[in-house]
Design an enzyme around this catalytic site. Structure first.
Site, PDB file in Angstrom:
ATOM      1  N   ALA A  75      58.351  45.957 105.269  1.00 10.11           N
ATOM      2  CA  ALA A  75      57.944  45.402 106.238  1.00 10.11           C
ATOM      3  C   ALA A  75      56.725  46.395 106.532  1.00 10.11           C
ATOM      4  O   ALA A  75      55.742  45.811 107.616  1.00 10.11           O
ATOM      5  CB  ALA A  75      58.929  45.188 107.127  1.00 10.11           C
ATOM      6  N   ASN A 155      64.404  45.745 116.879  1.00 11.90           N
ATOM      7  CA  ASN A 155      65.417  46.532 116.111  1.00 11.90           C
ATOM      8  C   ASN A 155      66.317  47.846 116.782  1.00 11.90           C
ATOM      9  O   ASN A 155      67.152  48.132 116.341  1.00 11.90           O
ATOM     10  CB  ASN A 155      64.658  47.524 114.834  1.00 11.90           C
ATOM     11  CG  ASN A 155      63.696  48.058 115.818  1.00 11.90           C
ATOM     12  OD1 ASN A 155      62.418  47.600 116.197  1.00 11.90           O
ATOM     13  ND2 ASN A 155      63.480  49.458 115.447  1.00 11.90           N
ATOM     14  N   GLN A 183      64.053  42.216 111.168  1.00 10.23           N
ATOM     15  CA  GLN A 183      65.328  42.336 111.591  1.00 10.23           C
ATOM     16  C   GLN A 183      65.984  41.013 111.712  1.00 10.23           C
ATOM     17  O   GLN A 183      67.140  40.726 111.914  1.00 10.23           O
ATOM     18  CB  GLN A 183      65.310  42.953 112.935  1.00 10.23           C
ATOM     19  CG  GLN A 183      65.119  44.353 112.856  1.00 10.23           C
ATOM     20  CD  GLN A 183      66.197  45.210 112.266  1.00 10.23           C
ATOM     21  OE1 GLN A 183      67.562  44.941 112.068  1.00 10.23           O
ATOM     22  NE2 GLN A 183      65.910  46.557 111.954  1.00 10.23           N
ATOM     23  N   HIS A 205      65.233  45.872 102.409  1.00 11.62           N
ATOM     24  CA  HIS A 205      66.635  46.595 102.717  1.00 11.62           C
ATOM     25  C   HIS A 205      67.074  46.213 104.054  1.00 11.62           C
ATOM     26  O   HIS A 205      68.038  46.653 104.596  1.00 11.62           O
ATOM     27  CB  HIS A 205      66.096  47.934 102.724  1.00 11.62           C
ATOM     28  CG  HIS A 205      65.383  48.644 103.647  1.00 11.62           C
ATOM     29  ND1 HIS A 205      66.091  49.356 104.498  1.00 11.62           N
ATOM     30  CD2 HIS A 205      64.040  48.425 103.711  1.00 11.62           C
ATOM     31  CE1 HIS A 205      65.164  49.654 105.246  1.00 11.62           C
ATOM     32  NE2 HIS A 205      63.731  49.423 105.121  1.00 11.62           N
ATOM     33  N   CYS A 328      63.547  62.051 117.146  1.00 11.40           N
ATOM     34  CA  CYS A 328      62.770  63.357 117.024  1.00 11.40           C
ATOM     35  C   CYS A 328      61.405  63.069 116.675  1.00 11.40           C
ATOM     36  O   CYS A 328      61.106  62.654 115.657  1.00 11.40           O
ATOM     37  CB  CYS A 328      63.717  64.050 115.657  1.00 11.40           C
ATOM     38  SG  CYS A 328      65.436  64.377 116.192  1.00 11.40           S
TER      39      CYS A 328
HETATM   40  C1  PLP Z   1      62.781  48.172 109.364  1.00  9.20           C
HETATM   41  C2  PLP Z   1      61.799  47.767 109.951  1.00  9.20           C
HETATM   42  C3  PLP Z   1      60.246  47.566 109.585  1.00  9.20           C
HETATM   43  C4  PLP Z   1      59.914  48.404 108.435  1.00  9.20           C
HETATM   44  O1  PLP Z   1      60.351  47.798 107.334  1.00  9.20           O
HETATM   45  P1  PLP Z   1      60.386  48.867 105.891  1.00  9.20           P
HETATM   46  O2  PLP Z   1      60.582  47.700 104.847  1.00  9.20           O
HETATM   47  O3  PLP Z   1      61.362  50.010 105.860  1.00  9.20           O
HETATM   48  O4  PLP Z   1      58.969  49.410 105.843  1.00  9.20           O
HETATM   49  C5  PLP Z   1      59.416  47.075 110.245  1.00  9.20           C
HETATM   50  N1  PLP Z   1      59.651  46.209 111.419  1.00  9.20           N
HETATM   51  C6  PLP Z   1      60.919  46.234 111.730  1.00  9.20           C
HETATM   52  C7  PLP Z   1      61.377  45.405 112.984  1.00  9.20           C
HETATM   53  C8  PLP Z   1      61.916  46.849 111.294  1.00  9.20           C
HETATM   54  O5  PLP Z   1      63.220  46.926 111.774  1.00  9.20           O
END
Ligand code: PLP
Length: 408
Positions: A75, A155, A183, A205, A328
């Site tokens: 994402a 998220n 999400q 993932h 962090c």
């Molecule tokens: C996890 C997440 C991302 C990033 O996704 P990746 O596949 O880890 O690069 C982007 N936007 C939201 C809202 C997310 O929760």
């Protein structure tokens, strides 16, 4: 029960065993390891077939055409691709971008990059409930707005944006609309025939698939324009070059198929667990939930415990994995920018914890985590002079900051 207990599904979901099993078919000398771009032999063609089947599966999950799906590395890349290419493709409209202050860093940092290159960015601030309302969006859209980018489910706090109403607004105003659905894909129905978005980011993932794979939905009707950001062999119809990772893609396809099959079941499960968790925490003084109580997904619960430092709670709960309202940042602990945007002060943000759960979480794990949490909060508060010093009784019950909703 096995410990530690994983309650951090918003950071990443465990890969479903069915997904793992599909992925292994595409690895090893006896697997379908060919390059999907090698069309002149069966190794390549078999791999290509797997890639195209997965494209159909991901498209079906959001009721889209397979030709509207572009594979990416996740994402983060999808967000970058959508944002940077949309503003380039729609430069004729202007150089104004509307987003919100509570987006994922992949969106915020992409917008900051645009800002350094002369774009004007409007970052909408949510109400204390964490919601970005259609009215706020409408007021921000201009004739020179070349992109609107908002997330579907946040998220950190799990709130749901009304992308349906906002999508209609964007379409009526002719503003390209990007939705980060990382999400929500596993949690809420998405229907590109009914909902309007020009670009939608997905992540493998976050939906029980593998890491390192994602997709960007790009609308064909009316056609959304995309400017490739990665040039090379012309893969993905020239929109995103690079040899396709067959095993990752097949895994994401299987993950999408599983969600389509069992989302209602997963949703009911998360709802039960969410209720159970809050039930078990009843009675903790001044416990508050960050973010709106209605427009939210059940699997992400952000809680605030006045008088307790989340870092201390983390130390006190070594066998429960969760996230805090802090991050962090270059070796310093900074309060979460999302919680700050809701109007929480630094102490409240530092006293916030995010628990997120899903398909493989059990009621037993929830009970255990809730019990340990209750004990830890009681213990830490008994040690905190501010909390139990009778001379400080006026500070014992600070007003609940706005934006929190009491659990009781
Ligand atoms: C996890 C997440 C991302 C990033 O996704 P990746 O596949 O880890 O690069 C982007 N936007 C939201 C809202 C997310 O929760």
């Amino acid at each position: 029960m096995k410990t530690p207990i994983y309650l951090d599904y918003a950071a990443t979901t465990p890969t479903d065993p069915a997904v793992v099993s599909v992925m292994t078919r595409y690895l090893g000398p006896d697997g379908v390891f060919g390059n999907p771009a090698s069309r002149f032999h069966s190794f390549g063609r078999d791999a290509e077939e797997a890639v195209e089947q997965a494209r159909v599966d991901v498209a079906e999950l959001i009721n889209a055409d397979p030709r509207e799906i572009v594979w990416t590395s996740g994402a983060t890349e999808s967000d970058n691709l959508a944002i940077k290419s949309a503003v380039a493709a729609y430069a004729d409209r202007g150089a104004h971008v509307v987003t919100s202050a509570i987006e994922h860093k992949a969106v915020l940092d992409s917008c900051r990059h645009l800002e350094r290159n002369g774009f004007e960015i409007t970052r909408l601030v949510p109400g204390p409930d964490g919601l970005i309302t259609p009215a706020r969006v409408e007021a921000a859209l201009r004739d020179d707005t070349s992109l609107l980018s908002l997330m579907h489910v946040n998220n950190e706090i799990g709130t749901i944006t009304d992308i349906e109403s906002i999508g209609r607004l964007a379409r009526d105003r002719g503003v390209p609309f990007h939705v980060d659905a990382a999400q929500s894909a596993a949690r809420l129905p998405l229907d590109m025939q009914r909902q309007h978005a020009d670009f939608v980011s997905l992540s493998g993932h976050k939906m029980y698939g593998p890491k390192g794979i994602g997709a960007l939905y790009v609308r064909r009707r009316p056609r959304a324009r995309l400017e490739p950001q990665i040039h090379g062999g012309g893969h993905e119809r020239g929109l995103r070059s690079g040899t396709l990772p067959t095993h990752q893609i097949a895994g994401m396809g299987e993950a999408a198929r599983l969600i389509a099959k069992r989302r209602e079941q997963d949703t009911a499960h998360a709802r039960n667990l969410g209720r159970r968790f809050l039930d078990r925490l009843q009675g903790i003084e001044q416990l508050a939930v960050n973010g709106d109580r209605t427009h939210r997904v059940s699997g992400i619960v952000n809680l605030r415990f006045p008088g307790v430092e989340s870092e201390s709670l983390m130390v006190a709960l070594p066998d429960v994995a969760f996230s805090t309202g802090s991050a962090c940042m270059s070796a310093r602990i900074e309060p979460s920018y999302v919680l700050r945007a809701l109007g929480l002060d630094d102490d409240s943000a530092h006293g916030s914890l995010r628990f997120s759960f899903g398909r493989f979480t059990t009621a037993k794990q929830i009970d255990y985590a809730a019990e340990r949490l209750r004990d830890a909060v009681a213990e830490l508060r008994s040690l905190s002079s501010v909390w139990h010093d009778p001379c400080n009784s006026d500070r014992r019950a600070p007003d609940s900051p706005e934006g929190g909703v009491r659990v009781a």
